[in-house]
Design a protein around this motif. Structure first.
Motif, PDB file in Angstrom:
ATOM      1  N   VAL A 257     -10.117  -7.000   5.221  1.00  0.00           N
ATOM      2  CA  VAL A 257     -10.833  -6.455   6.372  1.00  0.00           C
ATOM      3  C   VAL A 257     -12.102  -5.768   5.872  1.00  0.00           C
ATOM      4  N   ASP A 258     -13.075  -5.622   6.761  1.00  0.00           N
ATOM      5  CA  ASP A 258     -14.344  -5.004   6.372  1.00  0.00           C
ATOM      6  C   ASP A 258     -14.252  -3.487   6.240  1.00  0.00           C
ATOM      7  N   ASP A 259     -13.530  -2.843   7.156  1.00  0.00           N
ATOM      8  CA  ASP A 259     -13.431  -1.386   7.171  1.00  0.00           C
ATOM      9  C   ASP A 259     -11.960  -1.016   7.310  1.00  0.00           C
ATOM     10  N   LEU A 260     -11.330  -0.671   6.197  1.00  0.00           N
ATOM     11  CA  LEU A 260      -9.894  -0.430   6.170  1.00  0.00           C
ATOM     12  C   LEU A 260      -9.480   0.731   7.064  1.00  0.00           C
ATOM     13  N   ASP A 261     -10.207   1.825   7.021  1.00  0.00           N
ATOM     14  CA  ASP A 261      -9.833   2.993   7.817  1.00  0.00           C
ATOM     15  C   ASP A 261      -9.889   2.698   9.313  1.00  0.00           C
ATOM     16  N   THR A 262     -10.944   2.046   9.747  1.00  0.00           N
ATOM     17  CA  THR A 262     -11.082   1.704  11.163  1.00  0.00           C
ATOM     18  C   THR A 262     -10.001   0.734  11.597  1.00  0.00           C
TER      19      THR A 262
ATOM     20  N   GLN B 231      -6.953   1.273  14.302  1.00  0.00           N
ATOM     21  CA  GLN B 231      -6.794   0.340  15.420  1.00  0.00           C
ATOM     22  C   GLN B 231      -5.354  -0.175  15.511  1.00  0.00           C
ATOM     23  N   ILE B 232      -4.785  -0.618  14.394  1.00  0.00           N
ATOM     24  CA  ILE B 232      -3.445  -1.218  14.456  1.00  0.00           C
ATOM     25  C   ILE B 232      -2.347  -0.171  14.638  1.00  0.00           C
TER      26      ILE B 232
ATOM     27  N   GLY C  35       0.735   0.365  17.642  1.00  0.00           N
ATOM     28  CA  GLY C  35       2.153   0.456  17.332  1.00  0.00           C
ATOM     29  C   GLY C  35       2.556   0.137  15.909  1.00  0.00           C
ATOM     30  N   ALA C  36       1.621  -0.299  15.051  1.00  0.00           N
ATOM     31  CA  ALA C  36       1.963  -0.576  13.655  1.00  0.00           C
ATOM     32  C   ALA C  36       2.236   0.725  12.914  1.00  0.00           C
ATOM     33  N   THR C  37       3.124   0.657  11.927  1.00  0.00           N
ATOM     34  CA  THR C  37       3.430   1.804  11.081  1.00  0.00           C
ATOM     35  C   THR C  37       3.079   1.451   9.644  1.00  0.00           C
ATOM     36  N   LEU C  38       2.170   2.212   9.056  1.00  0.00           N
ATOM     37  CA  LEU C  38       1.804   1.980   7.660  1.00  0.00           C
ATOM     38  C   LEU C  38       2.888   2.545   6.753  1.00  0.00           C
ATOM     39  N   VAL C  39       3.221   1.816   5.694  1.00  0.00           N
ATOM     40  CA  VAL C  39       4.177   2.324   4.710  1.00  0.00           C
ATOM     41  C   VAL C  39       3.468   2.850   3.467  1.00  0.00           C
ATOM     42  N   HIS C  40       2.154   2.577   3.367  1.00  0.00           N
ATOM     43  CA  HIS C  40       1.361   3.054   2.233  1.00  0.00           C
ATOM     44  C   HIS C  40      -0.114   2.955   2.593  1.00  0.00           C
TER      45      HIS C  40
ATOM     46  N   ARG D  87      -9.545  -0.912  -1.870  1.00  0.00           N
ATOM     47  CA  ARG D  87      -8.617   0.010  -1.228  1.00  0.00           C
ATOM     48  C   ARG D  87      -7.638  -0.837  -0.446  1.00  0.00           C
ATOM     49  N   VAL D  88      -6.401  -0.347  -0.300  1.00  0.00           N
ATOM     50  CA  VAL D  88      -5.379  -1.121   0.382  1.00  0.00           C
ATOM     51  C   VAL D  88      -4.532  -0.238   1.296  1.00  0.00           C
ATOM     52  N   ALA D  89      -3.870  -0.893   2.213  1.00  0.00           N
ATOM     53  CA  ALA D  89      -2.829  -0.281   3.035  1.00  0.00           C
ATOM     54  C   ALA D  89      -1.735  -1.327   3.180  1.00  0.00           C
ATOM     55  N   HIS D  90      -0.506  -0.870   3.340  1.00  0.00           N
ATOM     56  CA  HIS D  90       0.624  -1.784   3.475  1.00  0.00           C
ATOM     57  C   HIS D  90       1.419  -1.451   4.734  1.00  0.00           C
ATOM     58  N   LEU D  91       1.909  -2.484   5.378  1.00  0.00           N
ATOM     59  CA  LEU D  91       2.788  -2.352   6.521  1.00  0.00           C
ATOM     60  C   LEU D  91       3.785  -3.495   6.486  1.00  0.00           C
ATOM     61  N   LYS D  92       4.759  -3.460   7.396  1.00  0.00           N
ATOM     62  CA  LYS D  92       5.755  -4.519   7.474  1.00  0.00           C
ATOM     63  C   LYS D  92       5.698  -5.162   8.848  1.00  0.00           C
TER      64      LYS D  92
END
Length: 130
Positions: free
Chosen positions: A79-84, A88-89, A93-98, A108-113
Motif C-alpha cells: 500500500v502507498d500509505d500504511l497508516d492511512t 481505514q480497514i 472492522g479489521a483487527t491488526l495483530v502487529h 514498514r508493515v502491519a499484520h492482520l488475519k
C-alpha cells in the motif's frame, strides 16, 4: 493496492530454496540460499513467491511456533500509505495483530488475519532498490 507476493513460512529454508530454485527453475532475487528470506520470480509477471523462515516471522508476531502446526503462508499486499490504510480497514472492522511498525530500513508493515486465520501483511515501501 498491489499484490507484492505470496510468502510461504518454512521450517527447512535450505530445502525449500533448492526446490523453488533448482526444481521449479524460479529465479532467486538475492541468492540467499541459507535464508531467512528469499523472493523468487517467474519468467513473466511482477508478483513472485517468497520464502521466509518461520522463526523470523515468529519473532515479529510473537505467536508462530518453530514447527509448522499453524500458519504456513502469508499474503503480502503493498500500500502507498500504511497508516492511512490501517486506519481505514480498522474502521471497517479489521483487527491488526502487529504494527504498523518498521520491518527493515526499507519497509514498514502491519499484520492482520482473515476470517479463516490466514495471515495478511500490509507493506509500505520506504526505499526502493536502485
Amino acid at each position: 493496492m498491489e499484490l507484492a507476493q505470496v510468502r510461504l513460512l518454512v521450517t527447512d529454508f535450505a530445502a525449500c530454496y533448492r526446490f523453488y530454485a533448482d526444481v521449479l527453475g524460479l529465479k532467486p532475487q538475492w541468492g540467499a540460499a541459507d535464508g531467512p528470506y528469499e523472493k523468487f520470480s517467474p519468467a513473466t509477471g511482477s508478483a513472485g513467491i517468497a520464502l521466509q523462515d518461520r522463526a523470523m516471522m515468529a519473532e515479529v508476531l510473537g505467536e508462530l511456533g518453530e514447527t509448522a502446526t499453524g500458519h504456513r503462508s502469508l499474503v503480502v499486499l503493498r500500500v502507498d500509505d500504511l497508516d492511512t490504510y490501517c486506519a481505514q480497514i480498522t474502521g471497517c472492522g479489521a483487527t491488526l495483530v502487529h504494527g504498523p511498525a518498521p520491518m527493515t530500513d526499507r519497509m514498514r508493515v502491519a499484520h492482520l488475519k482473515d476470517p479463516e486465520g490466514n495471515l495478511v501483511e500490509l507493506q509500505e515501501w520506504l526505499l526502493l532498490r536502485g
